[in-house]
Motif scaffolding. Structure first.
Motif, PDB file in Angstrom:
ATOM      1  N   THR A   8      41.202  34.571  43.416  1.00  0.00           N
ATOM      2  CA  THR A   8      40.580  35.641  42.644  1.00  0.00           C
ATOM      3  C   THR A   8      39.196  35.202  42.185  1.00  0.00           C
ATOM      4  N   TYR A   9      38.203  36.007  42.528  1.00  0.00           N
ATOM      5  CA  TYR A   9      36.828  35.791  42.089  1.00  0.00           C
ATOM      6  C   TYR A   9      36.507  36.858  41.058  1.00  0.00           C
ATOM      7  N   THR A  10      35.988  36.450  39.924  1.00  0.00           N
ATOM      8  CA  THR A  10      35.652  37.392  38.862  1.00  0.00           C
ATOM      9  C   THR A  10      34.157  37.375  38.612  1.00  0.00           C
ATOM     10  N   ILE A  11      33.561  38.555  38.717  1.00  0.00           N
ATOM     11  CA  ILE A  11      32.160  38.732  38.342  1.00  0.00           C
ATOM     12  C   ILE A  11      32.200  39.287  36.926  1.00  0.00           C
ATOM     13  N   LEU A  12      31.747  38.508  35.986  1.00  0.00           N
ATOM     14  CA  LEU A  12      31.834  38.911  34.588  1.00  0.00           C
ATOM     15  C   LEU A  12      30.830  40.005  34.257  1.00  0.00           C
TER      16      LEU A  12
END
Length: 182
Positions: free
Chosen positions: A24-28
């Motif tokens: 999982t990649y999260t772009i804040l």
């Protein structure tokens, strides 16, 4: 100071691997990147699966930016920086449709093209294959060819992966999560 900077870069990205092997990649919210990653493919083909959830649906502050394509995954080409030569798969949410697109930097131009509409929470199988004169993009067995100009560079060249990135010109309006399985 250098160690602190490296630590902050790695902390700024949330990456977890679930029970099915998806990272999982999260772009804040308020940022562009899902973090900084340095990873080099060992060939000219990447096979992966990806999932976009409801966080991929957004409204930009400036209406004319709604057509900007955000990036899911891809890689640089010709041993150059990705702003000069690269191919990626990306998405945009426009006209109430989640649209999968390709993005190419090359020949001193940045171009994009539509691949297909997609649904949230669906697993998509993807391939990006670099051939001499084309980037071959396959999504669930549907093939899209994107022209590639070899520009006199032949043989094995160093490439690096390009990870999730929001925008264009605007920052992520809320946290956005993308799952990728290599």
């Amino acid at each position: 100071m250098k160690k602190l900077l490296v630590l902050l870069i790695f902390i700024s990205c949330t990456k977890e691997v679930d029970d099915f092997g998806f990272r999982t990649y999260t772009i804040l919210e308020g940022t562009h990147r899902s973090g900084s990653h340095i990873n080099h493919p060992n060939n000219s083909r990447i096979n992966f699966k990806f999932i976009l959830d409801e966080s991929a649906i957004y409204t930009t502050e400036v209406p004319s930016n709604q057509g900007d394509v955000s990036k899911i995954y891809g890689f640089s080409d010709f041993g150059r920086i990705h702003q000069s030569n690269s191919i990626r798969i990306g998405w945009k949410y426009e006209k109430n449709r989640l649209q999968l697109c390709w993005l190419k930097h090359g020949d001193d131009n940045f171009t994009t093209g539509f691949i297909r509409d997609i649904e949230v929470d669906e697993i998509y199988n993807a391939v990006i294959d670099i051939n001499t004169f084309y980037y071959v993009i396959v999504i669930n067995n549907d093939t899209t060819l994107v022209s590639r100009n070899p520009d006199g560079v032949w043989g094995l060249v160093r490439r690096y992966y390009l990870y999730p990135y929001f925008g264009g010109t605007e920052f992520a309006p809320h946290d956005i999560t993308i799952k990728i399985k290599e």
